[in-house]
Design a protein around this motif. Structure first.
Motif, short mmCIF file in Angstrom:
data_model
loop_
_atom_site.label_atom_id
_atom_site.label_comp_id
_atom_site.label_asym_id
_atom_site.label_seq_id
_atom_site.Cartn_x
_atom_site.Cartn_y
_atom_site.Cartn_z
N SER A 51 -3.26 12.03 6.32
CA SER A 51 -4.15 11.07 6.81
C SER A 51 -5.23 10.87 7.58
O SER A 51 -6.04 10.40 7.42
CB SER A 51 -3.54 10.25 7.81
N SER A 96 0.80 -1.25 -0.17
CA SER A 96 -0.01 -0.42 0.28
C SER A 96 1.33 1.59 0.02
O SER A 96 0.61 1.85 -0.47
CB SER A 96 -1.36 0.00 0.93
N LYS A 97 1.79 0.97 0.90
CA LYS A 97 3.19 2.21 1.04
C LYS A 97 4.03 2.58 -0.66
O LYS A 97 3.09 3.64 -1.03
CB LYS A 97 3.82 2.52 1.69
N GLU A 143 1.10 2.61 14.03
CA GLU A 143 0.73 1.75 13.36
C GLU A 143 0.92 1.22 12.01
O GLU A 143 0.64 0.06 11.60
CB GLU A 143 -1.15 1.27 14.07
N SER A 188 -1.54 5.77 15.46
CA SER A 188 -2.15 5.44 14.45
C SER A 188 -0.84 5.45 13.01
O SER A 188 -0.70 4.24 12.28
CB SER A 188 -3.79 6.47 13.33
N LYS A 196 -0.48 3.14 10.10
CA LYS A 196 -2.17 3.75 9.01
C LYS A 196 -1.69 5.23 8.60
O LYS A 196 -2.95 5.37 8.42
CB LYS A 196 -2.75 3.20 9.59
N ALA A 197 -0.42 5.40 8.53
CA ALA A 197 -1.29 7.28 8.74
C ALA A 197 0.68 7.57 7.93
O ALA A 197 2.04 6.79 8.15
CB ALA A 197 -1.77 7.27 9.64
#
Length: 362
Positions: A334, A215-216, A351, A348, A353-354
């Motif tokens: 994000s 995803s990154k 983990e 966030s 996620k951002a």
């Protein structure tokens, strides 16, 4: 005022009212904070990975409004909107300032004196930079503020205080990457994406993004990466980089992950006579490196703090690039969190996620 204070490492920050900050002294500026982004450097200090005195106040990607100025201030006046950077614009007269390296100004160490106190009157040590941006107000030396145009959105401008300048500046200022040279960026978080932007801006090719999350890596392509390598799914990621670079390895490697293992991997991806630049803050021992690796390859392993920026020049330049659509900032954000939810923003980011979560004070 309110502030988010670190009393214990690896514990949630405490949102505390009744915090005070010193009035601006000679050469100092008091700023009403509008936005502060949460950076991985903050996490290193809050977690205790990088030791710091406690209680402490983190937050260093900050933008806001000048509320008050002290005696002799010439860089800003009340009402100006400013970015508060972690890198000084310099005193202007020491050795480093006179050779065009103000980020190494001999007076920079004096900027870390605590200015905030908690409700009990205890000084709050400044963590991850001399800003104290996890508070509603902060007082800093004028050398840390850069005035920006009033039409520049402050939630985007705060990113220029560290993450953008650290990544972009490592490529443009520290390594001075020429066009048509190959670049690898290890780690495609908030800083890494800006190294990718810097490489694309410089005309590098190929620009290879390296990470463990697809995803990154997909996001990295939107910022200018021409190739991607997943460390987890590629059987031999070093060979993958060499295959992309015609067997040589990269001319330049930027390691934006704060891990010694990542430095080792990045250095292995670098070709003979190439340069590996350590950008991410990492603790640990680099005992795996041997002198022979340097003698017979002429590789360079170096570092870059804060993008080696000249804040009074580089931040306005990056603002201009953003305003004409040549620098991505919106895409780095994000989420937005009020100060009361800062621990959610931190989790966030922790983990993965951002890219950047913004703490809002407005």
């Amino acid at each position: 005022m309110k502030a988010a204070i670190c009393y214990e490492t690896n514990k949630p920050l405490v949102i505390e009212d009744g915090v005070t900050v010193d009035a601006p002294g000679k050469g100092e500026v008091k700023v009403r904070v509008a936005f502060t982004a949460v950076c991985h450097s903050d996490l290193h200090f809050i977690s205790g990975e990088i030791p710091s005195p406690l209680p402490g106040l983190a937050g260093h990607e900050t933008a806001g409004y000048v509320d008050e100025v002290g005696e002799g201030v010439t860089k800003a006046k009340k009402g100006d909107i400013v970015v508060i950077g972690t890198v000084t614009s310099g005193c202007g007269h020491c050795y480093y300032c006179t050779i065009g390296k103000p980020h190494y100004c001999v007076e920079r160490g004096a900027f870390s004196r605590p200015k905030h106190k908690n409700k009990k009157g205890q000084p709050l040590a400044l963590m991850a930079g001399p800003v104290g941006g996890f508070a509603e107000y902060t007082t800093v030396p004028q050398e840390l503020v850069t005035k920006i145009p009033k039409d520049m959105p402050l939630d985007k401008a705060c990113l220029l205080a560290c993450g953008v300048t650290s990544g972009f500046g490592a490529v443009v200022n520290r390594a001075k990457v020429p066009s048509m040279r190959s670049v690898v960026v290890v780690g495609t978080g908030g800083v890494g994406l800006n190294s990718i932007q810097g490489a694309a801006f410089s005309g590098a090719y190929p620009v290879i993004a390296v990470d463990v999350l697809d995803s990154k890596l997909k996001t990295a392509q939107k910022f200018g990466a021409t190739h991607t390598v997943n460390l987890k799914t590629k059987k031999d990621p070093v060979k993958a980089v060499r295959d992309i670079t015609n067997g040589r390895g990269a001319d330049y490697v930027f390691v934006t992950v704060g891990k010694v293992e990542a430095i080792r991997t990045g250095f292995s991806m670098c070709g003979d006579m190439g340069m590996t630049v350590v950008v991410g803050l990492a603790g640990g021992d680099m005992k795996d490196f041997t002198p022979m690796e340097f003698v017979f390859t002429e590789k360079i392993l170096t570092g870059c703090g804060g993008g080696s920026i000249r804040s009074s020049i580089d931040i306005p330049f990056l603002v201009s690039l953003y305003q004409v659509g040549k620098l991505k900032l919106d895409e780095l954000i994000s989420g937005y969190y009020p100060l009361a939810r800062i621990n959610e923003a931190i989790e966030s980011l922790k983990e993965g996620k951002a890219l950047r979560n913004i703490i809002t004070f407005e």
